[in-house]
Design an enzyme around this catalytic site. Structure first.
Site, short mmCIF file in Angstrom:
data_model
loop_
_atom_site.label_atom_id
_atom_site.label_comp_id
_atom_site.label_asym_id
_atom_site.label_seq_id
_atom_site.Cartn_x
_atom_site.Cartn_y
_atom_site.Cartn_z
N SER A 157 0.89 -1.26 0.15
CA SER A 157 0.05 -0.12 -0.12
C SER A 157 0.69 1.37 -0.05
O SER A 157 2.15 1.08 0.02
CB SER A 157 -0.81 0.08 1.37
OG SER A 157 -0.22 0.21 2.37
N SER A 189 1.13 4.14 2.15
CA SER A 189 1.16 4.82 3.37
C SER A 189 2.50 5.41 3.52
O SER A 189 2.86 6.35 4.24
CB SER A 189 0.81 4.08 4.69
OG SER A 189 1.60 3.20 4.98
N LYS A 213 6.46 1.71 9.19
CA LYS A 213 6.43 3.16 9.39
C LYS A 213 7.58 3.63 9.81
O LYS A 213 8.54 2.87 9.84
CB LYS A 213 5.40 3.33 10.57
CG LYS A 213 3.90 2.71 10.51
CD LYS A 213 3.10 3.50 9.09
CE LYS A 213 1.72 2.76 9.07
NZ LYS A 213 0.97 3.21 8.25
N SER A 232 -2.24 7.48 5.95
CA SER A 232 -1.55 6.42 6.91
C SER A 232 -2.18 6.40 8.28
O SER A 232 -2.25 7.33 8.88
CB SER A 232 -0.08 7.08 7.06
OG SER A 232 0.43 6.39 7.97
#
Length: 304
Positions: free
Chosen positions: A108, A110, A165, A269
């Site tokens: 994805s 993010s 992240k 996100s």
């Protein structure tokens, strides 16, 4: 971002395969091979006795069959032969993947613009400590995550999922996010405007900035018209009392043994702003490189 491990739960598959092939290999080395040797010795002794008797009776025999008989009796069954061949390879892959490096696929957006959909990344498993595979328990301390690191971890709400992240806050940090700008420990983070970023998935431009975290810098994206925070999406996570939320601002103090994570694609996100802190025991490793993107091989390189 829910990462996609290469070949699913490969660690568990490898572990089971290693145990099964290892048990078969040990069984053969320490028992079955000796049993075959004993049976071969007995058969050869009987063969030699028959030959000696025949020779004494004046019968001339061809001894060429002796080696063939011995080879046939010592030959491993196919299932043992394959297990013995696969065991060292599986064990090597298991050790490399569990303690050194693990591959993942980015599914994805993010972490755009740092990581794109389809990037195949390599994660350093020992950067933040040596951990036992499967149970992810740290046994040797090596280092700690630093602000700006791109880190893979077990999603706190569902540890069966791997997320990726960027580390924004380390234990003890006071993180404030207001009007899409960070303040760390009371010091506003600097932002340098860059050229607008064209979305790969649809013809939309996003605002792009170079974010100067203490000790690190990296690119981020923001979307005009999006609110700083969606309060309706904020969960009741552990240590929620460390955070103060309002319509366009939040402040969190990172508790000991935890980290505050955010995606580089800030308005696209789901991260620590919504589901909370990442405990140290959830850490998987540090993302260090893009080793392939089949749609764009030029993506190969380090992660910043």
């Amino acid at each position: 971002m829910n990462l996609q491990p290469i070949l699913g739960n490969f660690a568990l598959i490898l572990f089971v395969a290693m145990v099964v092939t290892g048990v078969i290999w040990c069984l053969d080395v320490f028992y079955l091979a000796r049993k075959r040797r004993a049976a071969a010795n007995a058969a050869l002794a009987a063969y030699d006795a028959r030959n000696a008797k025949a020779t004494a009776d004046g019968i001339k025999l061809d001894n060429g069959n002796r080696a063939a008989i011995e080879a046939a009796l010592l030959r491993q069954p196919t299932w043992i032969e394959y297990s013995g061949s696969f065991f060292p390879v599986i064990a090597l892959v298991f050790v490399l993947r569990s303690f050194l490096w693990e591959p993942f696929k980015i599914p994805s957006s993010s972490m755009v613009p740092t990581l794109l959909v389809g990037d195949l990344i390599l994660v350093n498993k020992y950067a933040y400590g040596i951990r036992l595979p499967i149970i992810n328990k740290k046994i040797i301390q090596v280092g700690n995550p630093q602000r700006g690191d791109v880190m893979v971890f077990k999603y706190p709400k569902d540890p069966s999922q791997d997320y990726i992240k960027r580390v924004i806050g380390v234990p003890g940090d006071k993180i404030t996010y207001e009007n899409k700008r960070l303040t760390v420990n009371g010091k506003p983070v600097d932002y340098r405007p860059m050229d607008d970023y064209l979305d790969d998935e649809r013809p939309v431009y996003h605002k792009q900035y170079m974010e100067m975290l203490p000790g690190a810098q990296h690119r981020i994206l923001t979307m005009e018209g999006r609110r700083t925070l969606d309060l309706g999406s904020v969960d009741n996570f552990p240590h929620r009392e460390n955070c103060d939320y309002s319509y366009d601002k939040f402040t969190c103090i990172v508790p000991e043994g935890n980290y505050f994570m955010m995606g580089d694609n800030r308005d696209n996100s789901a991260d620590s702003r919504y589901w909370g802190f990442v405990p140290d025991q959830n850490i998987v490793g540090k993302a260090i490189a893009i080793w392939m993107n089949f749609s764009n091989p030029k993506r190969i390189g380090g992660i910043h």
